[in-house]
Design a protein around this motif. Structure first.
Motif, short mmCIF file in Angstrom:
data_model
loop_
_atom_site.label_atom_id
_atom_site.label_comp_id
_atom_site.label_asym_id
_atom_site.label_seq_id
_atom_site.Cartn_x
_atom_site.Cartn_y
_atom_site.Cartn_z
N ALA A 16 0.83 -1.19 0.00
CA ALA A 16 0.00 0.00 0.00
C ALA A 16 0.88 1.25 0.00
CB ALA A 16 -0.91 0.00 1.22
N ARG A 17 0.56 2.21 -0.89
CA ARG A 17 1.35 3.43 -0.97
C ARG A 17 1.04 4.34 0.20
NH1 ARG A 17 3.76 4.32 -6.00
NH2 ARG A 17 4.80 6.03 -4.93
N PRO A 18 2.03 4.66 1.00
CA PRO A 18 1.81 5.54 2.15
C PRO A 18 1.78 7.00 1.73
CG PRO A 18 4.09 4.86 2.06
CD PRO A 18 3.40 4.17 0.92
N LEU A 19 1.46 7.86 2.67
CA LEU A 19 1.51 9.30 2.42
C LEU A 19 2.96 9.72 2.19
CD1 LEU A 19 -0.94 10.52 5.20
CD2 LEU A 19 -1.39 10.47 2.74
N PRO A 20 3.17 10.81 1.44
CA PRO A 20 4.55 11.28 1.22
C PRO A 20 5.27 11.51 2.55
CG PRO A 20 3.02 12.46 -0.20
CD PRO A 20 2.19 11.65 0.74
N ILE A 21 6.54 11.15 2.56
CA ILE A 21 7.33 11.26 3.78
C ILE A 21 8.66 11.93 3.47
CG2 ILE A 21 8.21 8.90 3.47
CD1 ILE A 21 8.29 8.70 6.53
N LEU A 22 9.02 12.89 4.31
CA LEU A 22 10.29 13.60 4.19
C LEU A 22 11.06 13.44 5.50
CD1 LEU A 22 9.00 16.94 2.61
CD2 LEU A 22 9.99 14.99 1.40
N GLY A 23 12.25 12.89 5.41
CA GLY A 23 13.10 12.74 6.58
C GLY A 23 14.34 13.60 6.45
N VAL A 24 14.84 14.07 7.58
CA VAL A 24 16.06 14.88 7.59
C VAL A 24 17.02 14.30 8.62
CG1 VAL A 24 17.06 17.16 7.92
CG2 VAL A 24 14.73 16.96 7.02
N SER A 25 18.21 13.94 8.16
CA SER A 25 19.28 13.54 9.08
C SER A 25 20.28 14.69 9.16
CB SER A 25 19.99 12.27 8.59
OG SER A 25 21.11 11.99 9.41
#
Length: 271
Positions: A16-25
């Motif tokens: 299932a395609r999840p909602l867009p996700i943006l991560g920052v390291s």
């Protein structure tokens, strides 16, 4: 997906395609005070941006361990999740300087980075070590941000094969999956990390498609995301479109104003 080793899903089953996700390291670029200020600006962005406030775009931040408390304080009460850049494979024991996944979960972390190229290159982490760290993440209810990527620039076919081999090598040691396990696979070609521009869009699309197919064969029914890192920046997500679920950002998100523009791109995909 049942508990046990990877491979329990129906072959070829769609994820299932999840909602867009943006991560920052943030790696080790910012000190504690600067990280706290950055997290404060991120909290303001989350409050004012309708896509984040309405939870149509997911955001998470991975500060250095010493700045985790400040990040948690600044992001409390916002939709932005936080986590750590590493964890140990055991929760307790005589492991000087190690970070317990159980403690990270108790602190409120949701995500933890596993298998980054720098951990493998500088600290010598093997597929067995990476697999045991994945176990620790799953065991403690943390969502691993599992980094894969080829060392040298080449064809997308070779890149995809190398990335899938990394998945299989690491997950050959995983025994802690459950029906509620989540995973974020961050495709980060090592040759693109630290460069002025990301890998070519067509290259990323090809590899992401292969990663998604692998996840569909092994994680049917679970929440799995494929995001792109490796000099990801403004314009990257707009160019990649829905071939990825989001981005794993580094230095190009150190200015929250730049991150806000990338959130706009993610929001457009969520519409």
């Amino acid at each position: 997906m049942s508990s046990g080793a990877v491979g329990q899903g129906a072959p070829g089953a769609p994820v299932a395609r999840p909602l867009p996700i943006l991560g920052v390291s943030l790696k080790l670029y910012l000190d504690v005070a600067a990280t706290g200020a950055w997290a404060g600006e991120l909290a303001e962005l989350a409050a004012r941006h309708p896509a984040v406030a309405g939870e149509r775009v997911r955001l998470f931040a991975l500060p250095s361990l010493t700045a985790l408390a400040q990040t948690r304080q600044q992001l409390a009460g916002t939709p932005v999740a936080w986590g750590a850049q590493d964890l140990h494979w055991e929760d307790r024991g005589a492991f000087t300087g190690a970070v317990s996944g159980a403690d990270l979960a108790e602190l409120g972390c949701r995500y933890v980075e596993v298998g980054h190229a720098e951990r493998k290159r500088i600290f010598g982490e093997t597929p067995a070590v990476v697999g045991q760290k994945l176990n620790a993440a799953f065991r403690n209810g943390l969502t691993p941000v599992f980094c894969v990527g080829e060392q040298r620039a080449g064809t997308p076919e070779l890149a995809a094969a190398e990335c899938i081999a990394q998945l299989e090598d690491a997950f050959g040691h995983v025994t802690q999956l459950s029906a509620t396990s989540e995973i974020v696979v961050a495709y980060e070609p090592e040759w693109a990390i630290g460069r002025p521009v990301p890998a070519p869009a067509a290259h990323v699309r090809f590899v992401a498609d292969r990663l998604r197919a692998w996840l569909g064969a092994h994680f049917a029914g679970a929440e799995a995301s494929v995001i792109y890192g490796g000099s990801a920046q403004r314009g990257t997500l707009a160019e990649l479109g829905d071939s990825v679920d989001g981005l794993f950002l580094g230095r190009f998100a150190h200015r929250v104003s730049d991150l806000a523009a990338i959130v706009d791109e993610a929001a457009a995909l969520a519409e």
